[in-house]
Scaffold this motif. Structure first.
Motif, PDB file in Angstrom:
ATOM      1  N   HIS A 115       9.013 -48.295  -6.826  1.00 40.88           N
ATOM      2  CA  HIS A 115       8.986 -49.481  -7.681  1.00 40.88           C
ATOM      3  C   HIS A 115       8.303 -49.156  -9.007  1.00 40.88           C
ATOM      4  O   HIS A 115       7.344 -48.392  -9.046  1.00 40.88           O
ATOM      5  N   PRO A 116       8.787 -49.760 -10.089  1.00 34.65           N
ATOM      6  CA  PRO A 116       8.287 -49.423 -11.422  1.00 34.65           C
ATOM      7  C   PRO A 116       6.943 -50.085 -11.733  1.00 34.65           C
ATOM      8  O   PRO A 116       6.822 -50.927 -12.623  1.00 34.65           O
ATOM      9  N   VAL A 117       5.925 -49.688 -10.985  1.00 30.60           N
ATOM     10  CA  VAL A 117       4.582 -50.216 -11.203  1.00 30.60           C
ATOM     11  C   VAL A 117       3.574 -49.142 -10.811  1.00 30.60           C
ATOM     12  O   VAL A 117       3.809 -48.361  -9.891  1.00 30.60           O
ATOM     13  N   VAL A 118       2.475 -49.088 -11.555  1.00 29.37           N
ATOM     14  CA  VAL A 118       1.360 -48.191 -11.250  1.00 29.37           C
ATOM     15  C   VAL A 118       0.169 -49.081 -10.948  1.00 29.37           C
ATOM     16  O   VAL A 118      -0.242 -49.888 -11.784  1.00 29.37           O
ATOM     17  N   LEU A 119      -0.383 -48.967  -9.744  1.00 34.29           N
ATOM     18  CA  LEU A 119      -1.503 -49.816  -9.334  1.00 34.29           C
ATOM     19  C   LEU A 119      -2.869 -49.187  -9.630  1.00 34.29           C
ATOM     20  O   LEU A 119      -3.835 -49.898  -9.849  1.00 34.29           O
ATOM     21  N   GLY A 120      -2.957 -47.876  -9.555  1.00 38.73           N
ATOM     22  CA  GLY A 120      -4.237 -47.215  -9.805  1.00 38.73           C
ATOM     23  C   GLY A 120      -5.122 -47.119  -8.574  1.00 38.73           C
ATOM     24  O   GLY A 120      -5.862 -46.162  -8.410  1.00 38.73           O
ATOM     25  N   LYS A 121      -5.055 -48.118  -7.697  1.00 35.60           N
ATOM     26  CA  LYS A 121      -5.844 -48.136  -6.465  1.00 35.60           C
ATOM     27  C   LYS A 121      -5.016 -48.817  -5.385  1.00 35.60           C
ATOM     28  O   LYS A 121      -4.151 -49.631  -5.692  1.00 35.60           O
ATOM     29  N   GLY A 122      -5.323 -48.502  -4.160  1.00 29.13           N
ATOM     30  CA  GLY A 122      -4.642 -49.152  -3.050  1.00 29.13           C
ATOM     31  C   GLY A 122      -4.564 -48.244  -1.845  1.00 29.13           C
ATOM     32  O   GLY A 122      -5.323 -47.286  -1.721  1.00 29.13           O
ATOM     33  N   LEU A 165       4.990 -46.268  -8.102  1.00 26.60           N
ATOM     34  CA  LEU A 165       5.184 -44.983  -8.768  1.00 26.60           C
ATOM     35  C   LEU A 165       4.010 -44.040  -8.511  1.00 26.60           C
ATOM     36  O   LEU A 165       4.187 -42.828  -8.423  1.00 26.60           O
ATOM     37  N   ASP A 166       2.802 -44.601  -8.336  1.00 25.83           N
ATOM     38  CA  ASP A 166       1.643 -43.751  -8.061  1.00 25.83           C
ATOM     39  C   ASP A 166       1.357 -43.593  -6.562  1.00 25.83           C
ATOM     40  O   ASP A 166       0.289 -43.142  -6.169  1.00 25.83           O
ATOM     41  N   GLY A 167       2.333 -43.949  -5.715  1.00 28.60           N
ATOM     42  CA  GLY A 167       2.264 -43.596  -4.301  1.00 28.60           C
ATOM     43  C   GLY A 167       1.559 -44.557  -3.369  1.00 28.60           C
ATOM     44  O   GLY A 167       1.202 -44.184  -2.251  1.00 28.60           O
ATOM     45  N   TYR A 168       1.384 -45.818  -3.777  1.00 26.18           N
ATOM     46  CA  TYR A 168       0.706 -46.790  -2.915  1.00 26.18           C
ATOM     47  C   TYR A 168       1.709 -47.723  -2.227  1.00 26.18           C
ATOM     48  O   TYR A 168       2.734 -48.084  -2.805  1.00 26.18           O
TER      49      TYR A 168
END
Length: 181
Positions: A141-148, A13-16
């Motif tokens: 995908h329904p996840v936010v990693l924050g970094k990657g 979701l955060d683009g990684y």
């Protein structure tokens, strides 16, 4: 119908497209997504060298579903073009190339199905910046990693796209299909 280059990729979701340490354990392979239908629509996969080297190391374990094994076999059977500045030899159904424009022009002039731009990020950036991607199929995908590793970085200019399709799955994945305007 002319062959198209299709970027089909899982993204958070955060683009990684990968976690901070290359992890892709967040990626959901939901049978409802009918990935085998997509695989039937392409006959060549375009890889960057690093992505190909990582993919080549993957060995499915015995616990994987029959569907996962079938998809891996379908990918294995496809012709692969690996863009690399370091390698030039060919092996089995893999051809190494260092000329993006010339290779794409030659592939598109041949009869066949669409071409799957698998990645990695550097190759995707080069294809986007050269205007070579015809269709963007992004499975959010329904996840936010924050970094990657971000999907899009170093894009040189604005790219306007037209939404063609939206697919929602029980897993929470949403697939967006765009084409160039």
């Amino acid at each position: 119908m002319a062959r198209r280059i299709v970027l089909d990729l899982a993204v958070t979701l955060d683009g990684y497209i990968e976690g901070e340490h290359g992890e892709i354990d967040w990626c959901i392979m939901d049978p409802e997504m009918n990935f085998t239908d997509f695989l039937k629509s392409v006959d060549i996969i375009l890889f960057g060298r690093k992505s190909y080297d990582m993919w080549k190391l993957y060995v499915p374990d015995e616990e994987e579903s029959d569907l996962d094994k079938e998809m891996m076999q379908m990918i294995e059977d496809k012709e692969k073009i690996v863009f690399s500045r370091l390698k030039s030899e060919s092996e089995n159904n893999v051809t190494f190339s260092n000329g993006v424009e010339e290779t794409v022009e030659a592939l598109k002039s041949r009869d066949g199905k669409d071409l799957w731009l698998y990645g990695g990020a550097e190759l995707i950036t080069e294809f986007v910046n050269r205007g070579l991607v015809d269709e963007y199929r992004l499975s959010i995908h329904p996840v936010v990693l924050g970094k990657g590793k971000p999907l899009f970085s170093n894009i040189e200019g604005r790219l306007n796209l037209a939404l063609q399709e939206v697919n929602r799955y029980q897993s929470g994945v949403v697939q967006l299909v765009y084409k160039k305007q």
